[in-house]
Design an enzyme around this catalytic site. Structure first.
Site, short mmCIF file in Angstrom:
data_model
loop_
_atom_site.label_atom_id
_atom_site.label_comp_id
_atom_site.label_asym_id
_atom_site.label_seq_id
_atom_site.Cartn_x
_atom_site.Cartn_y
_atom_site.Cartn_z
N ASP A 32 -39.57 44.16 15.07
CA ASP A 32 -39.07 44.22 16.44
C ASP A 32 -37.86 45.18 16.48
O ASP A 32 -37.29 45.51 15.43
CB ASP A 32 -38.66 42.82 16.91
CG ASP A 32 -38.25 42.79 18.37
OD1 ASP A 32 -38.79 43.58 19.16
OD2 ASP A 32 -37.36 41.98 18.70
N ASP A 55 -35.13 45.70 19.63
CA ASP A 55 -33.92 45.23 20.29
C ASP A 55 -33.53 43.88 19.73
O ASP A 55 -34.31 42.92 19.76
CB ASP A 55 -34.13 45.14 21.80
CG ASP A 55 -32.82 45.20 22.58
OD1 ASP A 55 -31.75 45.09 21.96
OD2 ASP A 55 -32.87 45.36 23.81
#
Length: 268
Positions: free
Chosen positions: A15, A17
């Site tokens: 991932d 952010d």
């Protein structure tokens, strides 16, 4: 330590952010972490639910933060959506509420963008569509078009946030049509599986790194992947007991993840 790739094949779906950066700020050590992956030839892809950016735009954002990667290191919910629609209806048609990355992916997968009688109504992030366009989408769904949304990521609910949020827009259309959207982004198996295949990995060779229990970790657990939760983003140790599932490893940040991972020696 350099890992011998002849003896094992393992890769990471990461991932962005909350894991690599927070807003426009690099999370400490994330640049060194990615450099380590490249230097040790560990397959990885950034797996993001943001459907607005093209892979090139993601690469440019990361470059601005001091991380140099290629477009082949990026897999977005827009890419997963394009592949899904092409599999469901080759050369199909779609009315799209979304922006650059989503439009590009659908076009690349042979989906024709139309303003009347679409097979699909596809919703992605964006600020350029109007309530008039949303109403048109509602009418199309009521007339029989299938409703797809690239993800259900919530708004951060912060004053001054300049985007309503895709979860809110999805809910508005669902209420107006009485139809539930089919979600293609994390934690949907659609994206979790296609991202793994994008890297050329098997289920047992895949580890997901994320900062949210509801998306990255849940999606990984449901697919049978190993999972690493980092506490540099949304989730905290205090909330882990709220969930019926748990990550295989918890780390303060990616900077503290050491290779090889414990399960990389396992044949299971």
């Amino acid at each position: 330590m350099v890992i011998d790739k002849k003896d094992m094949k393992q890769g990471l779906l990461i991932d962005m952010d909350g894991v690599i950066y927070s807003g426009e700020e690099l999370i400490f050590g994330a640049d060194k972490f990615i450099k380590k992956l490249i230097d040790e030839d560990i397959p990885f892809a950034f797996m993001t639910n943001n459907s607005q950016r093209t892979p090139l735009e993601v690469v440019r954002k990361l470059k601005g933060l001091g991380i140099k990667v290629e477009e082949s290191h990026v897999y977005t919910s827009a890419m997963a959506t394009g592949k899904f629609l092409a599999d469901q209806s080759p050369n199909g048609t779609a009315y799209v509420l979304g922006e650059g990355g989503l439009l590009s992916s659908l076009h690349a997968h042979g989906i024709t963008l139309v303003n009347t009688d679409p097979e699909f109504v596809v919703l992605g992030e964006g600020r350029n569509f109007t309530l008039e366009m949303v109403q048109r989408a509602v009418d199309m769904i009521l007339a029989g078009a299938k409703f797809i949304t690239t993800n259900r990521d919530p708004s951060p609910k912060k004053p001054g946030w300049n985007n309503l949020g895709i979860a809110a827009t999805t809910a508005m259309i669902e209420e107006a049509t009485g139809r539930k959207a089919f979600v293609t982004g994390k934690p949907s198996p659609v994206m979790m599986r296609s991202a793994r295949k994008f890297l050329g990995l098997e289920t047992s060779e895949t580890t997901v790194i994320g900062d949210t229990m509801e998306t990255d970790i849940q999606g990984g657990v449901q697919m049978g992947y190993k999972t690493i939760l980092v506490l540099s983003g949304i989730s905290t140790k205090d909330t882990l007991g709220h969930y019926a599932f748990k990550p295989d490893l918890i780390s303060s940040s990616v900077d503290e993840i050491a290779f090889p991972l414990a399960w990389w020696d396992s044949k299971s």
